[in-house]
Design a protein around this motif. Structure first.
Motif, PDB file in Angstrom:
ATOM      1  N   ASN A   1       0.826  -1.218   0.000  1.00 37.49           N
ATOM      2  CA  ASN A   1       0.000   0.000   0.000  1.00 37.49           C
ATOM      3  C   ASN A   1       0.858   1.265   0.000  1.00 37.49           C
ATOM      4  N   ILE A   2       1.908   1.260   0.821  1.00 39.21           N
ATOM      5  CA  ILE A   2       2.798   2.429   0.882  1.00 39.21           C
ATOM      6  C   ILE A   2       3.538   2.589  -0.449  1.00 39.21           C
ATOM      7  N   TYR A   3       3.957   1.468  -1.026  1.00 40.41           N
ATOM      8  CA  TYR A   3       4.666   1.511  -2.304  1.00 40.41           C
ATOM      9  C   TYR A   3       3.781   2.098  -3.403  1.00 40.41           C
ATOM     10  N   ILE A   4       2.529   1.641  -3.475  1.00 43.26           N
ATOM     11  CA  ILE A   4       1.596   2.156  -4.482  1.00 43.26           C
ATOM     12  C   ILE A   4       1.347   3.641  -4.276  1.00 43.26           C
ATOM     13  N   LYS A   5       1.205   4.054  -2.995  1.00 45.69           N
ATOM     14  CA  LYS A   5       0.976   5.466  -2.685  1.00 45.69           C
ATOM     15  C   LYS A   5       2.159   6.328  -3.135  1.00 45.69           C
ATOM     16  N   GLU A   6       3.371   5.861  -2.852  1.00 41.98           N
ATOM     17  CA  GLU A   6       4.564   6.634  -3.225  1.00 41.98           C
ATOM     18  C   GLU A   6       4.700   6.722  -4.748  1.00 41.98           C
ATOM     19  N   MET A   7       4.363   5.646  -5.440  1.00 43.04           N
ATOM     20  CA  MET A   7       4.431   5.658  -6.902  1.00 43.04           C
ATOM     21  C   MET A   7       3.430   6.659  -7.475  1.00 43.04           C
ATOM     22  N   LYS A   8       2.220   6.669  -6.941  1.00 42.83           N
ATOM     23  CA  LYS A   8       1.207   7.609  -7.414  1.00 42.83           C
ATOM     24  C   LYS A   8       1.630   9.047  -7.147  1.00 42.83           C
TER      25      LYS A   8
ATOM     26  N   LYS B   1      10.037   3.033   0.015  1.00 41.72           N
ATOM     27  CA  LYS B   1      10.621   4.174  -0.703  1.00 41.72           C
ATOM     28  C   LYS B   1      11.740   3.723  -1.629  1.00 41.72           C
ATOM     29  N   TRP B   2      12.521   2.760  -1.172  1.00 41.28           N
ATOM     30  CA  TRP B   2      13.593   2.226  -2.032  1.00 41.28           C
ATOM     31  C   TRP B   2      13.006   1.539  -3.269  1.00 41.28           C
ATOM     32  N   LEU B   3      11.942   0.774  -3.074  1.00 44.70           N
ATOM     33  CA  LEU B   3      11.281   0.121  -4.204  1.00 44.70           C
ATOM     34  C   LEU B   3      10.712   1.156  -5.180  1.00 44.70           C
ATOM     35  N   THR B   4      10.223   2.263  -4.638  1.00 48.13           N
ATOM     36  CA  THR B   4       9.688   3.325  -5.498  1.00 48.13           C
ATOM     37  C   THR B   4      10.795   3.925  -6.365  1.00 48.13           C
ATOM     38  N   ILE B   5      11.920   4.226  -5.747  1.00 44.48           N
ATOM     39  CA  ILE B   5      13.054   4.802  -6.490  1.00 44.48           C
ATOM     40  C   ILE B   5      13.545   3.808  -7.540  1.00 44.48           C
ATOM     41  N   THR B   6      13.655   2.540  -7.145  1.00 46.60           N
ATOM     42  CA  THR B   6      14.088   1.500  -8.082  1.00 46.60           C
ATOM     43  C   THR B   6      13.122   1.372  -9.252  1.00 46.60           C
ATOM     44  N   SER B   7      11.837   1.390  -8.956  1.00 44.55           N
ATOM     45  CA  SER B   7      10.826   1.238 -10.013  1.00 44.55           C
ATOM     46  C   SER B   7      10.873   2.400 -10.996  1.00 44.55           C
ATOM     47  N   ILE B   8      11.011   3.610 -10.469  1.00 42.61           N
ATOM     48  CA  ILE B   8      11.062   4.786 -11.348  1.00 42.61           C
ATOM     49  C   ILE B   8      12.316   4.738 -12.225  1.00 42.61           C
ATOM     50  N   GLY B   9      13.446   4.356 -11.610  1.00 46.22           N
ATOM     51  CA  GLY B   9      14.674   4.226 -12.389  1.00 46.22           C
ATOM     52  C   GLY B   9      14.551   3.154 -13.466  1.00 46.22           C
ATOM     53  N   THR B  10      13.923   2.029 -13.110  1.00 45.43           N
ATOM     54  CA  THR B  10      13.736   0.941 -14.079  1.00 45.43           C
ATOM     55  C   THR B  10      12.816   1.370 -15.207  1.00 45.43           C
ATOM     56  N   ILE B  11      11.719   2.039 -14.864  1.00 48.41           N
ATOM     57  CA  ILE B  11      10.777   2.516 -15.887  1.00 48.41           C
ATOM     58  C   ILE B  11      11.471   3.484 -16.842  1.00 48.41           C
ATOM     59  N   THR B  12      12.262   4.388 -16.267  1.00 51.32           N
ATOM     60  CA  THR B  12      12.991   5.341 -17.096  1.00 51.32           C
ATOM     61  C   THR B  12      13.965   4.624 -18.026  1.00 51.32           C
TER      62      THR B  12
END
Length: 385
Positions: A4-11, A225-236
């Motif tokens: 839930n926190i991961y989804i919130k941070e991504m949004k 938060k680390w997963l969010t940063i990783t996901s954004i970097g991966t998407i980019t």
């Protein structure tokens, strides 16, 4: 709770227009510029027209030296060198007086080519002029030998053939530097703003205290938060690879010819994606640590800037090394192993030992940085302003 926190941070990250701009559009614009630049760099000048300044007194016989070079346009001038300095020609040719006549009489004659080797157009033109004179020289020598009754082949007892070891287009070596550099830049540019905002930004906006008062473990917050940063970097990184692949396919000719990917293109693409994800994890760990240390977004970005700069050094190092010269050291050092692995993959080489070592070394660094970040995040001194 972690999900839930991961989804919130991504949004929240993609809801921010500034982050969206820096994460998606800026890397695309930069990569497009780099692709077009390298396409121009790979061009050998074929099909381009060049202007060569020559003396106004040049004879028709001297002009015939360039008969076979249709892309060389001669511009007559009283001062050829000045013509080049004024930007009216890419190079200048200075011949001794009565050049052709002296050649026919067997007297000494010289030709001087003036240009700027740092200019691609000027350099290409000087190479073309040199080639034209090389052809002209062989013609003169052959004529003189035949006049004396000698077979022209006596001056060429053997021929030299240069062949690339890989059998592929030589420009693939530059492409092997271009794609990893683009990927490293894109992941860093994409993950940087998100990392700065998720920790230093929270402290600067005074929302970190409220976040820590919720019944959620700090380790859970840190991981999300680390997963969010990783996901954004991966998407980019994925967006960059897709955009670069499409641009190379539809907007370039020289780069498209250089890409072959060997006999297992699907496997190579899959391994490239895996390596990109691992590198995004490594970058996220470093950026997370710099964001925790920084008290403001600006300070966190100042700390993370060297991370972007360090990623440029491997591009220079691997560009001067052949793919068969890559030793085990190149696959142990993080960041450098990204460039080394992708270089092998672009040449169609799949070495599982190198892949495992590179991934393992990056994961070890990820764990070390994550442990340090967790130790700091558990202390109020580092998470509150």
């Amino acid at each position: 709770m972690l999900l839930n926190i991961y989804i919130k941070e991504m949004k929240d990250s993609f809801r921010d227009r500034r982050t969206l701009l820096l994460t998606v559009f800026l890397p695309i614009i930069m990569m497009t510029g780099l692709v077009l630049f390298y396409e121009k760099l790979f061009s050998d000048g074929e099909g381009d027209s060049f202007t060569l300044a020559v003396s106004s007194s040049i004879t028709a016989e001297e002009e015939n030296i360039f008969v076979g070079f249709e892309n060389i346009e001669l511009v007559k001038s009283s001062n050829p060198e000045e013509t080049v300095e004024n930007g009216e020609a890419q190079a200048a040719l200075l011949l001794t007086e009565n050049f052709a006549e002296k050649i026919q009489k067997g007297e000494d004659a010289s030709a001087t080519i003036i240009g700027d080797s740092f200019s691609q157009n000027s350099s290409n033109l000087m190479n073309l002029v040199t080639s034209a004179f090389a052809v002209y020289e062989k013609t003169i020598i052959s004529t003189r030998l035949q006049a004396e009754g000698t077979d022209p082949s006596v001056i060429q007892p053997f021929t030299i053939e240069q062949r690339e070891l890989s059998g592929e287009d030589s420009s693939i070596s530059l492409l092997a530097m271009l794609i990893p550099m683009m990927l490293a830049l894109a992941i860093g540019i994409g993950a940087g703003p998100a990392a700065a905002d998720l920790f230093a930004g929270e402290k600067e906006k005074k929302t970190m205290e409220a976040l820590l008062m919720t019944p959620v473990k700090r380790s859970t917050l840190l991981i999300s938060k680390w997963l969010t940063i990783t996901s954004i970097g991966t998407i980019t990184g994925m967006i960059t690879l897709i955009v670069v692949a499409l641009e190379i396919t539809f907007l370039t000719e020289n780069l498209k010819k250089a890409v072959t990917l060997g006999e297992n293109p699907i496997l190579i693409v899959g391994l490239a994606i895996l390596i990109s994800i691992v590198y995004a994890m490594f970058t996220a760990s470093v950026l997370m640590l710099t964001s925790i240390i920084g008290k403001t977004v600006k300070e966190a970005q100042s700390y993370s800037s060297p991370v972007m700069m360090v990623a440029m050094f491997p591009a220079v190092i691997t560009s001067t090394i052949g793919v068969n010269e890559l030793s085990m050291n190149y696959f142990i050092i993080p960041i450098l192993n990204l460039f080394s692995l992708l270089k092998e993959l672009l040449f169609g080489i799949i070495d599982y030992q190198h892949i495992i070592i590179a991934i393992a070394s990056n994961l070890v660094c990820v764990i070390v940085f994550f442990i340090i970040s967790r130790i700091l995040f558990l202390k109020d001194k580092w998470v509150m302003n």
